[in-house]
Scaffold this motif. Structure first.
Motif, PDB file in Angstrom:
ATOM      1  N   GLU A  12      37.133  41.043  41.075  1.00 54.40           N
ATOM      2  CA  GLU A  12      38.615  40.263  41.021  1.00 54.40           C
ATOM      3  C   GLU A  12      39.183  39.865  42.350  1.00 54.40           C
ATOM      4  OE1 GLU A  12      37.864  43.598  40.078  1.00 54.40           O
ATOM      5  OE2 GLU A  12      38.755  44.073  37.938  1.00 54.40           O
ATOM      6  N   ARG A  13      38.668  40.450  43.571  1.00 48.52           N
ATOM      7  CA  ARG A  13      39.094  39.852  44.835  1.00 48.52           C
ATOM      8  C   ARG A  13      38.545  38.768  45.217  1.00 48.52           C
ATOM      9  NH1 ARG A  13      38.777  45.122  48.657  1.00 48.52           N
ATOM     10  NH2 ARG A  13      37.118  45.689  46.872  1.00 48.52           N
ATOM     11  N   LEU A  14      37.427  38.278  44.731  1.00 48.40           N
ATOM     12  CA  LEU A  14      36.748  37.365  44.786  1.00 48.40           C
ATOM     13  C   LEU A  14      37.022  36.238  43.722  1.00 48.40           C
ATOM     14  CD1 LEU A  14      32.783  38.543  45.191  1.00 48.40           C
ATOM     15  CD2 LEU A  14      34.148  37.358  46.793  1.00 48.40           C
ATOM     16  N   GLN A  15      37.555  36.499  42.689  1.00 45.68           N
ATOM     17  CA  GLN A  15      38.067  35.544  41.700  1.00 45.68           C
ATOM     18  C   GLN A  15      39.482  35.171  42.179  1.00 45.68           C
ATOM     19  OE1 GLN A  15      38.152  37.626  37.943  1.00 45.68           O
ATOM     20  NE2 GLN A  15      35.897  37.611  37.438  1.00 45.68           N
ATOM     21  N   ALA A  16      40.061  35.830  42.536  1.00 45.51           N
ATOM     22  CA  ALA A  16      41.475  35.586  43.174  1.00 45.51           C
ATOM     23  C   ALA A  16      41.395  34.511  44.340  1.00 45.51           C
ATOM     24  CB  ALA A  16      42.306  36.671  43.929  1.00 45.51           C
ATOM     25  N   GLY A  17      39.910  34.687  45.146  1.00 42.94           N
ATOM     26  CA  GLY A  17      39.938  33.628  45.972  1.00 42.94           C
ATOM     27  C   GLY A  17      39.171  32.361  45.542  1.00 42.94           C
ATOM     28  N   GLY A  18      39.125  32.179  44.347  1.00 44.84           N
ATOM     29  CA  GLY A  18      38.457  31.054  43.605  1.00 44.84           C
ATOM     30  C   GLY A  18      37.111  30.908  43.051  1.00 44.84           C
ATOM     31  N   TYR A  19      36.601  32.257  43.329  1.00 37.77           N
ATOM     32  CA  TYR A  19      34.961  32.457  42.990  1.00 37.77           C
ATOM     33  C   TYR A  19      35.109  32.795  41.400  1.00 37.77           C
ATOM     34  CZ  TYR A  19      33.773  31.913  47.790  1.00 37.77           C
ATOM     35  OH  TYR A  19      33.812  31.437  49.007  1.00 37.77           O
ATOM     36  N   LEU A  20      34.871  32.056  40.626  1.00 38.05           N
ATOM     37  CA  LEU A  20      35.109  32.202  39.333  1.00 38.05           C
ATOM     38  C   LEU A  20      33.604  32.772  38.678  1.00 38.05           C
ATOM     39  CD1 LEU A  20      37.312  29.473  38.232  1.00 38.05           C
ATOM     40  CD2 LEU A  20      37.878  31.743  39.074  1.00 38.05           C
ATOM     41  N   GLN A  21      32.688  32.770  39.054  1.00 42.98           N
ATOM     42  CA  GLN A  21      31.322  33.195  38.658  1.00 42.98           C
ATOM     43  C   GLN A  21      31.419  34.719  38.573  1.00 42.98           C
ATOM     44  OE1 GLN A  21      31.682  31.614  41.381  1.00 42.98           O
ATOM     45  NE2 GLN A  21      30.008  30.180  41.917  1.00 42.98           N
ATOM     46  N   PRO A  22      30.512  35.236  37.498  1.00 45.95           N
ATOM     47  CA  PRO A  22      30.308  36.601  37.479  1.00 45.95           C
ATOM     48  C   PRO A  22      29.792  37.084  38.968  1.00 45.95           C
ATOM     49  CG  PRO A  22      29.200  35.822  35.897  1.00 45.95           C
ATOM     50  CD  PRO A  22      29.742  34.767  36.357  1.00 45.95           C
ATOM     51  N   LYS A  23      30.497  38.329  39.669  1.00 45.59           N
ATOM     52  CA  LYS A  23      30.201  38.641  40.935  1.00 45.59           C
ATOM     53  C   LYS A  23      28.866  38.644  41.271  1.00 45.59           C
ATOM     54  CE  LYS A  23      31.222  42.209  44.314  1.00 45.59           C
ATOM     55  NZ  LYS A  23      31.898  43.397  44.647  1.00 45.59           N
ATOM     56  N   PRO A  24      27.891  38.865  40.258  1.00 47.03           N
ATOM     57  CA  PRO A  24      26.485  38.937  41.020  1.00 47.03           C
ATOM     58  C   PRO A  24      25.799  37.557  41.095  1.00 47.03           C
ATOM     59  CG  PRO A  24      26.772  40.625  39.302  1.00 47.03           C
ATOM     60  CD  PRO A  24      27.991  39.875  39.041  1.00 47.03           C
ATOM     61  N   LEU A  25      26.667  36.624  40.560  1.00 48.00           N
ATOM     62  CA  LEU A  25      26.122  35.445  40.694  1.00 48.00           C
ATOM     63  C   LEU A  25      26.893  34.424  41.677  1.00 48.00           C
ATOM     64  CD1 LEU A  25      25.589  34.434  36.868  1.00 48.00           C
ATOM     65  CD2 LEU A  25      23.890  35.312  38.706  1.00 48.00           C
TER      66      LEU A  25
END
Length: 238
Positions: A12-25
């Protein structure tokens, strides 16, 4: 020794920063995050990898099998409420029997020098009486580190708040004996919601927990962690 990877978080924290891929990718230094863990596994000489991914993620299985043909993957797709439940879900995939009574568990967000995993496994193998061996580091850059206090012989004596300020924290990978699964129902009954709570439970129940120092590793949970990890990699893992 078989390998388990917890890759079921939503990031979630990566997505909030604009990283929309699944975390492992999520790309780190030009490679998906999970590739850094898989490189360490390959360098260690291990081949059998059980991995849990969440039900919303897509593309992880195909990427791993295409990019890492030397590894034999077994995936389970399940959205779990906690890292502890992800560990429990991996059990049937780990080939635990009379021939394989220990396994190594990694989280997908640990950036570590590829050579380090082999050294950790060797150190864990020497801890012949340990039910759990924690990789620990004195590099602390996590919002909520799991503190570890050890005796002079490497036996873990305290975890969490009781070990705060010890100078050591968990590094994101572990060796477990199969017998830790005897505590599944007790952990669920206690209402634990995190892997760190399960570790503390094992320690309190008298399981033998040891630690092995692995030097610097970087945990990637936040967008700013990516820059830290990339600098670590570019600097030759120094």
């Amino acid at each position: 020794m078989n390998v388990g990877i917890i890759a079921a978080g939503h990031g979630e924290r990566l997505q909030a920063g604009g990283y929309l891929q699944p975390k492992p990718l999520v790309p780190v230094a030009g490679r998906p995050l999970i590739d850094h863990v898989l490189a360490a596994i390959e360098a260690s000489g291990l081949t059998n990898v059980a991995c849990i991914v969440n039900e919303q993620s897509r593309g992880i299985e195909d990427h791993c099998r295409t990019a890492w043909p030397s590894l034999d993957f077994n995936f389970v797709r399940r959205t779990t409420p906690s890292s502890m439940e992800s560990l429990f879900t991996l059990r049937p995939l780990l080939g635990l029997d009379g021939q394989a009574d220990r396994f190594i568990l990694l989280t997908v967000d640990a950036i570590l020098p590829p050579r380090v995993l082999r050294g950790f496994i060797d150190a864990a193998t020497r801890c012949i009486d340990a039910d759990v061996v924690l990789a620990v580091t004195d590099y602390i850059d996590d919002e909520k580190p799991l503190w570890v206090q050890c005796s002079d012989d490497g036996r873990v004596t305290a975890l969490g708040d009781a070990a705060r300020g010890s100078g050591l924290v968990t590094a994101g990978f572990y060796v477990y004996a199969n017998r830790i699964y005897d505590e599944v129902e007790a952990a669920r009954t206690a209402g634990f919601t995190a892997l760190r709570q399960f570790l503390a439970h094992l320690l309190a129940r008298g399981y033998r927990v040891a630690a092995a120092s692995v030097g610097k590793t970087v945990d990637v949970d936040r967008p700013e962690d990516i820059a830290t990890a990339e600098a670590f990699i570019r600097g030759g893992y120094q």
